[in-house]
Write a protein that holds these residues in place. Sequence first.
Motif, PDB file in Angstrom:
ATOM      1  N   ASP A 115       0.823  -1.206   0.000  1.00 38.38           N
ATOM      2  CA  ASP A 115       0.000   0.000   0.000  1.00 38.38           C
ATOM      3  C   ASP A 115       0.855   1.253   0.000  1.00 38.38           C
ATOM      4  N   GLN A 116       1.987   1.211   0.672  1.00 40.65           N
ATOM      5  CA  GLN A 116       2.900   2.345   0.704  1.00 40.65           C
ATOM      6  C   GLN A 116       3.573   2.552  -0.646  1.00 40.65           C
ATOM      7  N   ALA A 117       3.938   1.446  -1.309  1.00 37.95           N
ATOM      8  CA  ALA A 117       4.617   1.537  -2.600  1.00 37.95           C
ATOM      9  C   ALA A 117       3.676   1.996  -3.707  1.00 37.95           C
ATOM     10  N   VAL A 118       2.408   1.567  -3.665  1.00 35.63           N
ATOM     11  CA  VAL A 118       1.450   1.928  -4.709  1.00 35.63           C
ATOM     12  C   VAL A 118       0.881   3.319  -4.470  1.00 35.63           C
ATOM     13  N   SER A 150       1.671   6.162  -3.448  1.00 34.41           N
ATOM     14  CA  SER A 150       2.753   7.093  -3.158  1.00 34.41           C
ATOM     15  C   SER A 150       2.868   8.207  -4.186  1.00 34.41           C
ATOM     16  N   HIS A 151       2.042   8.165  -5.208  1.00 34.34           N
ATOM     17  CA  HIS A 151       2.074   9.179  -6.262  1.00 34.34           C
ATOM     18  C   HIS A 151       0.735   9.149  -6.982  1.00 34.34           C
ATOM     19  N   GLY A 152       0.324  10.292  -7.513  1.00 35.63           N
ATOM     20  CA  GLY A 152      -0.967  10.369  -8.178  1.00 35.63           C
ATOM     21  C   GLY A 152      -1.131   9.439  -9.356  1.00 35.63           C
ATOM     22  N   LEU A 153      -0.038   8.890  -9.881  1.00 35.92           N
ATOM     23  CA  LEU A 153      -0.149   7.960 -10.999  1.00 35.92           C
ATOM     24  C   LEU A 153      -1.006   6.747 -10.634  1.00 35.92           C
ATOM     25  N   PHE A 154      -1.018   6.357  -9.364  1.00 34.94           N
ATOM     26  CA  PHE A 154      -1.806   5.176  -8.997  1.00 34.94           C
ATOM     27  C   PHE A 154      -3.303   5.451  -9.100  1.00 34.94           C
ATOM     28  N   MET A 155      -3.698   6.719  -9.063  1.00 36.81           N
ATOM     29  CA  MET A 155      -5.112   7.073  -9.161  1.00 36.81           C
ATOM     30  C   MET A 155      -5.603   7.126 -10.601  1.00 36.81           C
ATOM     31  N   MET A 156      -4.686   7.156 -11.561  1.00 36.64           N
ATOM     32  CA  MET A 156      -5.041   7.335 -12.956  1.00 36.64           C
ATOM     33  C   MET A 156      -5.359   5.999 -13.623  1.00 36.64           C
ATOM     34  N   ALA A 157      -6.434   5.992 -14.419  1.00 37.75           N
ATOM     35  CA  ALA A 157      -6.826   4.793 -15.158  1.00 37.75           C
ATOM     36  C   ALA A 157      -5.657   4.302 -16.018  1.00 37.75           C
ATOM     37  N   PRO A 158      -5.534   2.965 -16.145  1.00 35.90           N
ATOM     38  CA  PRO A 158      -6.475   1.924 -15.719  1.00 35.90           C
ATOM     39  C   PRO A 158      -6.156   1.313 -14.360  1.00 35.90           C
ATOM     40  N   ASN A 159      -5.328   1.990 -13.548  1.00 38.56           N
ATOM     41  CA  ASN A 159      -5.028   1.468 -12.215  1.00 38.56           C
ATOM     42  C   ASN A 159      -6.273   1.502 -11.341  1.00 38.56           C
ATOM     43  N   SER A 160      -6.439   0.497 -10.509  1.00 40.16           N
ATOM     44  CA  SER A 160      -7.561   0.447  -9.575  1.00 40.16           C
ATOM     45  C   SER A 160      -7.062  -0.119  -8.246  1.00 40.16           C
ATOM     46  N   TRP A 161      -6.942   0.766  -7.242  1.00 39.39           N
ATOM     47  CA  TRP A 161      -6.508   0.341  -5.915  1.00 39.39           C
ATOM     48  C   TRP A 161      -7.729   0.115  -5.044  1.00 39.39           C
ATOM     49  N   ASP A 162      -7.793  -1.050  -4.398  1.00 40.02           N
ATOM     50  CA  ASP A 162      -8.904  -1.335  -3.510  1.00 40.02           C
ATOM     51  C   ASP A 162      -8.429  -1.219  -2.067  1.00 40.02           C
ATOM     52  N   ARG A 181       8.998  -0.649  -8.707  1.00 41.68           N
ATOM     53  CA  ARG A 181      10.416  -0.243  -8.697  1.00 41.68           C
ATOM     54  C   ARG A 181      11.289  -1.284  -7.987  1.00 41.68           C
ATOM     55  N   PHE A 182      11.163  -2.527  -8.415  1.00 42.50           N
ATOM     56  CA  PHE A 182      11.994  -3.584  -7.887  1.00 42.50           C
ATOM     57  C   PHE A 182      13.253  -3.689  -8.738  1.00 42.50           C
ATOM     58  N   SER A 183      14.295  -2.998  -8.353  1.00 49.73           N
ATOM     59  CA  SER A 183      15.582  -3.086  -9.031  1.00 49.73           C
ATOM     60  C   SER A 183      16.668  -2.699  -8.038  1.00 49.73           C
ATOM     61  N   GLU A 184      17.899  -3.054  -8.336  1.00 47.88           N
ATOM     62  CA  GLU A 184      19.007  -2.744  -7.432  1.00 47.88           C
ATOM     63  C   GLU A 184      19.174  -1.241  -7.267  1.00 47.88           C
ATOM     64  N   ALA A 185      19.061  -0.491  -8.369  1.00 44.88           N
ATOM     65  CA  ALA A 185      19.224   0.958  -8.299  1.00 44.88           C
ATOM     66  C   ALA A 185      18.139   1.593  -7.440  1.00 44.88           C
ATOM     67  N   ARG A 223       9.615   5.084  -2.153  1.00 46.81           N
ATOM     68  CA  ARG A 223       9.395   4.311  -3.372  1.00 46.81           C
ATOM     69  C   ARG A 223       8.199   4.921  -4.098  1.00 46.81           C
ATOM     70  N   VAL A 224       8.433   5.489  -5.282  1.00 50.58           N
ATOM     71  CA  VAL A 224       7.399   6.230  -6.007  1.00 50.58           C
ATOM     72  C   VAL A 224       6.784   5.337  -7.074  1.00 50.58           C
ATOM     73  N   PHE A 225       5.488   5.140  -6.998  1.00 49.56           N
ATOM     74  CA  PHE A 225       4.777   4.297  -7.956  1.00 49.56           C
ATOM     75  C   PHE A 225       4.879   4.864  -9.370  1.00 49.56           C
ATOM     76  N   ARG A 226       4.979   3.976 -10.345  1.00 53.78           N
ATOM     77  CA  ARG A 226       5.016   4.392 -11.747  1.00 53.78           C
ATOM     78  C   ARG A 226       4.243   3.397 -12.596  1.00 53.78           C
ATOM     79  N   SER A 227       4.224   3.614 -13.893  1.00 49.05           N
ATOM     80  CA  SER A 227       3.442   2.787 -14.817  1.00 49.05           C
ATOM     81  C   SER A 227       4.231   1.545 -15.236  1.00 49.05           C
ATOM     82  N   PRO A 228       3.560   0.567 -15.835  1.00 50.78           N
ATOM     83  CA  PRO A 228       4.264  -0.638 -16.284  1.00 50.78           C
ATOM     84  C   PRO A 228       5.174  -0.394 -17.479  1.00 50.78           C
ATOM     85  N   THR A 229       4.976   0.704 -18.222  1.00 47.16           N
ATOM     86  CA  THR A 229       5.816   1.016 -19.375  1.00 47.16           C
ATOM     87  C   THR A 229       6.229   2.480 -19.351  1.00 47.16           C
TER      88      THR A 229
END
Length: 484
Positions: free
Chosen positions: A46-49, A51-63, A128-132, A155-161
């Motif tokens: 919940d903290q990772a997702v 964390s940024h307004g991108l998670f509120m934008m379609a097609p993301n859906s947080w329950d 954002r699962f990476s070493e960097a 950890r700032v949420f971002r899109s899949p692409t």
Amino acid sequence: MEELEKPPPCNPNCSKPESSPSSTWFDMELPLPTTTSSETEPFRLDQAVCSHGLFMMAPNSWDPLSNTLTRPLRLHDQDTDPSSSSPSFIVTVSQRSESIAVRVHHGTHLLSPHEVRALMAQVSRMLRFSEAEEEAVRGFRSMPLDHHNRSFGGRVFRSPTLFEDMVKCILLCNCQWPRTLSMAQALCELQLELQKGSPHDAVAASGNLKVKTSDFSPKTPAARETGRKGVNSSGVSRKGMFVKKKLEFERDDISQMDHVLESRSNAALLPTDINGNAGHGCNSCQATEELDSDDTFPDGREYFNRTGNFPSPSELANLDESFLANRCKLGYRASYIIKLARAIVEGKIQLRQLEELSEGASLSIYTQLDDQLKQIKGFGPFTRANVLMCMGYYHVIPTDSETIRHLKQVHSRNSTSRTIERDVEEIYGKYEPYQFLAYWSEIWDFYERRFGKMNEMHSSEYKLITAANMRSAGKSPSKRKRAT
């Protein structure tokens, strides 16, 4: 990602997809980064997702009831091969004690090892699962911050692409948050219409300027910003709206989420490492499935009955700019998005190359990436800084009117467009190279004190995060009570 020459060996824990009269799925595990296991603040989905307004934008859906993220994902990497067409499947992401559980609602489509890796790589990118990124989280958390928001872990949420990030950063420019949400929603609705292949869409895709756009107005037009404090455009108090929406949410959705949680408890997991390599190519399991590539949304329609996936470059490249602007109410942004999509499909912009350059977030490469983004029409300083933040660079803070408002309310700075860069450096320069993370921790704390915990909000409340509602009198806005 390269194709496997042969499927991996059968995993002893592998089993056939879980099935019910209305759904078929595969469940997989994505191990948490090893660097977080010994930290005092362990990974929280919940903290990772949230964390940024991108998670509120379609097609993301947080329950907020089940702490799950649901959205469609494609089976192939669109950044690597933007001209390819790939079906989308509903994916649900939740957290277990030591892993991330990823459920793919695939119907009877047979998933190959390559497709599994592509799906898991997209989930890894969002979280954002990476070493960097782990190094950035550790570095930020080790800093003595003047202000620390425990809801923000660095950890700032971002899109899949990267393409989705780039388009959404364009949607952030020069408009209120409800408009941004509406434009993202409209783009996903359009993607679903294009996927269904309606006659109007076929005409639009051909570039015919005479296409009528009246039938394509967004189903979720942007709401008006509140005209006076505490009251929305319908004259309803915000407090009353919060209570009403919460009750509606619980009444309509709790039985649905009970079904999701119940079905998840019976899932068989296929162990998958952080790079998405899975023991998923079990021939004995795959032999029990039937291939049906046309059924791209066989399950999860209750979440997305009005929304498709975020459109890919190939889906947008052939659209007429006027059609896109009118259909999705994008205004001048339609031209920028179309030009970006076409440049990617034509190979003039290599997204994979940009991502590879950004690996490790080396500051020596930042200027090179910034110069390349500067060549793209519509990518001004604010948009570029946001895109590069999504790519892992946190030493530059995207500045706009929101930044000026924040410095005035929180730091008592009378900043202007001429002084904002200097003021930002004076306040956040000591946190280098994580200036953005320090700034965003303050921003997120301000939002949550004003509107309540973001991970507890229902999606109908997202549009209330507007400049007017943030200009309420008083430095310590009261917290609203949430029903439990």
